[in-house]
Motif scaffolding. Structure first.
Motif, PDB file in Angstrom:
ATOM      1  N   ASP A  83     -30.037  10.488  72.221  1.00 51.54           N
ATOM      2  CA  ASP A  83     -29.752  11.924  72.149  1.00 51.54           C
ATOM      3  C   ASP A  83     -29.119  12.378  73.464  1.00 51.54           C
ATOM      4  N   LEU A  84     -27.904  12.906  73.398  1.00 57.27           N
ATOM      5  CA  LEU A  84     -27.184  13.358  74.589  1.00 57.27           C
ATOM      6  C   LEU A  84     -27.952  14.403  75.385  1.00 57.27           C
ATOM      7  N   LEU A  85     -28.691  15.253  74.699  1.00 57.01           N
ATOM      8  CA  LEU A  85     -29.411  16.331  75.375  1.00 57.01           C
ATOM      9  C   LEU A  85     -30.659  15.853  76.114  1.00 57.01           C
ATOM     10  N   LYS A  86     -31.052  14.616  75.900  1.00 54.01           N
ATOM     11  CA  LYS A  86     -32.256  14.097  76.554  1.00 54.01           C
ATOM     12  C   LYS A  86     -31.951  13.152  77.718  1.00 54.01           C
ATOM     13  N   ILE A  87     -30.676  13.019  78.033  1.00 51.12           N
ATOM     14  CA  ILE A  87     -30.286  12.162  79.158  1.00 51.12           C
ATOM     15  C   ILE A  87     -30.413  12.970  80.445  1.00 51.12           C
ATOM     16  N   HIS A  88     -31.157  12.445  81.388  1.00 46.02           N
ATOM     17  CA  HIS A  88     -31.344  13.111  82.688  1.00 46.02           C
ATOM     18  C   HIS A  88     -30.301  12.592  83.674  1.00 46.02           C
ATOM     19  N   LEU A  89     -29.297  13.384  83.937  1.00 47.37           N
ATOM     20  CA  LEU A  89     -28.256  13.004  84.881  1.00 47.37           C
ATOM     21  C   LEU A  89     -28.627  13.521  86.268  1.00 47.37           C
ATOM     22  N   VAL A  90     -29.572  12.841  86.902  1.00 51.93           N
ATOM     23  CA  VAL A  90     -30.048  13.273  88.212  1.00 51.93           C
ATOM     24  C   VAL A  90     -30.090  12.138  89.237  1.00 51.93           C
ATOM     25  N   TYR A  91     -29.867  10.900  88.809  1.00 49.46           N
ATOM     26  CA  TYR A  91     -29.928   9.770  89.736  1.00 49.46           C
ATOM     27  C   TYR A  91     -28.544   9.178  89.939  1.00 49.46           C
ATOM     28  N   VAL A  92     -28.228   8.888  91.189  1.00 52.39           N
ATOM     29  CA  VAL A  92     -26.917   8.335  91.531  1.00 52.39           C
ATOM     30  C   VAL A  92     -27.105   7.254  92.601  1.00 52.39           C
ATOM     31  N   PRO A  93     -26.394   6.129  92.457  1.00 56.47           N
ATOM     32  CA  PRO A  93     -26.514   5.075  93.471  1.00 56.47           C
ATOM     33  C   PRO A  93     -25.656   5.376  94.695  1.00 56.47           C
ATOM     34  N   PHE A  94     -26.231   5.208  95.861  1.00 53.48           N
ATOM     35  CA  PHE A  94     -25.538   5.398  97.137  1.00 53.48           C
ATOM     36  C   PHE A  94     -25.739   4.177  98.011  1.00 53.48           C
ATOM     37  N   TRP A  95     -24.713   3.827  98.785  1.00 52.51           N
ATOM     38  CA  TRP A  95     -24.883   2.887  99.885  1.00 52.51           C
ATOM     39  C   TRP A  95     -25.264   3.714 101.105  1.00 52.51           C
ATOM     40  N   VAL A  96     -26.333   3.303 101.767  1.00 46.86           N
ATOM     41  CA  VAL A  96     -26.843   4.025 102.930  1.00 46.86           C
ATOM     42  C   VAL A  96     -26.912   3.064 104.115  1.00 46.86           C
ATOM     43  N   GLN A  97     -26.382   3.504 105.238  1.00 45.19           N
ATOM     44  CA  GLN A  97     -26.488   2.734 106.479  1.00 45.19           C
ATOM     45  C   GLN A  97     -27.720   3.211 107.239  1.00 45.19           C
ATOM     46  N   ILE A  98     -28.483   2.258 107.764  1.00 49.42           N
ATOM     47  CA  ILE A  98     -29.684   2.583 108.530  1.00 49.42           C
ATOM     48  C   ILE A  98     -29.407   2.202 109.979  1.00 49.42           C
ATOM     49  N   HIS A  99     -29.282   3.208 110.840  1.00 42.93           N
ATOM     50  CA  HIS A  99     -28.901   3.012 112.236  1.00 42.93           C
ATOM     51  C   HIS A  99     -30.114   3.088 113.171  1.00 42.93           C
ATOM     52  N   ASP A 100     -29.930   2.550 114.368  1.00 42.00           N
ATOM     53  CA  ASP A 100     -30.927   2.576 115.448  1.00 42.00           C
ATOM     54  C   ASP A 100     -32.185   1.792 115.093  1.00 42.00           C
ATOM     55  N   VAL A 101     -32.021   0.740 114.303  1.00 44.22           N
ATOM     56  CA  VAL A 101     -33.152  -0.134 113.969  1.00 44.22           C
ATOM     57  C   VAL A 101     -33.381  -1.067 115.150  1.00 44.22           C
ATOM     58  N   PRO A 102     -34.611  -1.127 115.687  1.00 44.90           N
ATOM     59  CA  PRO A 102     -34.873  -2.105 116.752  1.00 44.90           C
ATOM     60  C   PRO A 102     -34.543  -3.511 116.243  1.00 44.90           C
ATOM     61  N   ILE A 103     -33.850  -4.277 117.059  1.00 47.13           N
ATOM     62  CA  ILE A 103     -33.340  -5.584 116.643  1.00 47.13           C
ATOM     63  C   ILE A 103     -34.447  -6.499 116.134  1.00 47.13           C
ATOM     64  N   SER A 104     -35.652  -6.347 116.672  1.00 47.55           N
ATOM     65  CA  SER A 104     -36.765  -7.199 116.242  1.00 47.55           C
ATOM     66  C   SER A 104     -37.240  -6.875 114.826  1.00 47.55           C
ATOM     67  N   LEU A 105     -36.808  -5.731 114.269  1.00 50.45           N
ATOM     68  CA  LEU A 105     -37.249  -5.313 112.941  1.00 50.45           C
ATOM     69  C   LEU A 105     -36.233  -5.586 111.835  1.00 50.45           C
ATOM     70  N   PHE A 106     -35.045  -6.077 112.184  1.00 51.14           N
ATOM     71  CA  PHE A 106     -34.028  -6.336 111.160  1.00 51.14           C
ATOM     72  C   PHE A 106     -34.555  -7.367 110.177  1.00 51.14           C
ATOM     73  N   SER A 107     -34.772  -6.951 108.941  1.00 44.61           N
ATOM     74  CA  SER A 107     -35.223  -7.867 107.892  1.00 44.61           C
ATOM     75  C   SER A 107     -34.982  -7.231 106.534  1.00 44.61           C
ATOM     76  N   GLU A 108     -34.921  -8.064 105.516  1.00 45.48           N
ATOM     77  CA  GLU A 108     -34.744  -7.556 104.164  1.00 45.48           C
ATOM     78  C   GLU A 108     -35.981  -6.784 103.728  1.00 45.48           C
ATOM     79  N   ASN A 109     -37.157  -7.196 104.225  1.00 44.70           N
ATOM     80  CA  ASN A 109     -38.411  -6.483 103.916  1.00 44.70           C
ATOM     81  C   ASN A 109     -38.346  -5.032 104.378  1.00 44.70           C
TER      82      ASN A 109
END
Length: 187
Positions: free
Chosen positions: A29-55
């Motif tokens: 049903d077109l009227l029940k689709i929630h168009l509220v989520y969108v994918p974004f690429w986000v850069q995370i800056h100023d991360v201490p080098i010792s913390l760089f991890s996929e986790n």
């Protein structure tokens, strides 16, 4: 195939307004689709080098929105010392600006920058409108108030970054003796 490329590709906009797309399932049903989520690429800056991890990328991605994927391919390339995650963002919520992290007993903040960020409000931090048309700001009724968000959330465009090339810079008076053509011809 084209539809998959469109849905999995970069953000789509019209007049700097974000277009939210969704694949319609058979019988949905077109009227029940929630168009509220969108994918974004986000850069995370100023991360201490010792913390760089996929986790950590997953944890921060889930803080920003809903973590989708981690791109570790840019680490150490061309002074790109930031983490990059793809997340689903709820456009009804304010954009996240920063998050406190702890490394070796020292607290610091990592900052978030959104790639291809479209129109957003400097007052409430939500996508889709600017502070002139902010419902929250109008309800408060204050004309002058300090904005909580600014353009620092937007990553510079690739074109803007390429303008920093040494080949595109103009010489300032007195920087060098003669211009490029004069130096080339030995004059």
């Amino acid at each position: 195939m084209d539809m998959e490329r469109v849905l999995k590709g970069l953000l789509w906009t019209f007049n700097n307004h974000l277009l939210i797309l969704s694949k319609l399932k058979r019988g949905e049903d077109l009227l029940k689709i929630h168009l509220v989520y969108v994918p974004f690429w986000v850069q995370i800056h100023d991360v201490p080098i010792s913390l760089f991890s996929e986790n950590l990328a997953k944890l921060l991605g889930n803080f920003i929105g809903a973590f989708l994927e981690y791109d570790g391919s840019n680490l150490g390339k061309e002074n790109r010392n930031y983490m990059r995650v793809r997340v689903y963002i709820d456009v009804r919520e304010p954009l996240r600006r920063k998050k406190q992290v702890m490394s070796n007993g020292v607290c610091s903040y990592v900052k978030f920058k959104y790639e291809r960020l479209t129109l957003f409000c400097f007052f409430c931090g939500r996508l889709g409108h600017n502070d002139s048309y902010c419902e929250t700001k109008m309800m408060i009724g204050i004309d002058f108030i300090e904005m909580g968000w600014d353009l620092s959330l937007r990553t510079p465009s690739r074109r803007a970054l390429s303008m920093n090339s040494i080949w595109l810079r103009e010489e300032e008076d007195g920087d060098k003796e003669g211009g490029w053509l004069e130096n080339r011809s030995g004059g």
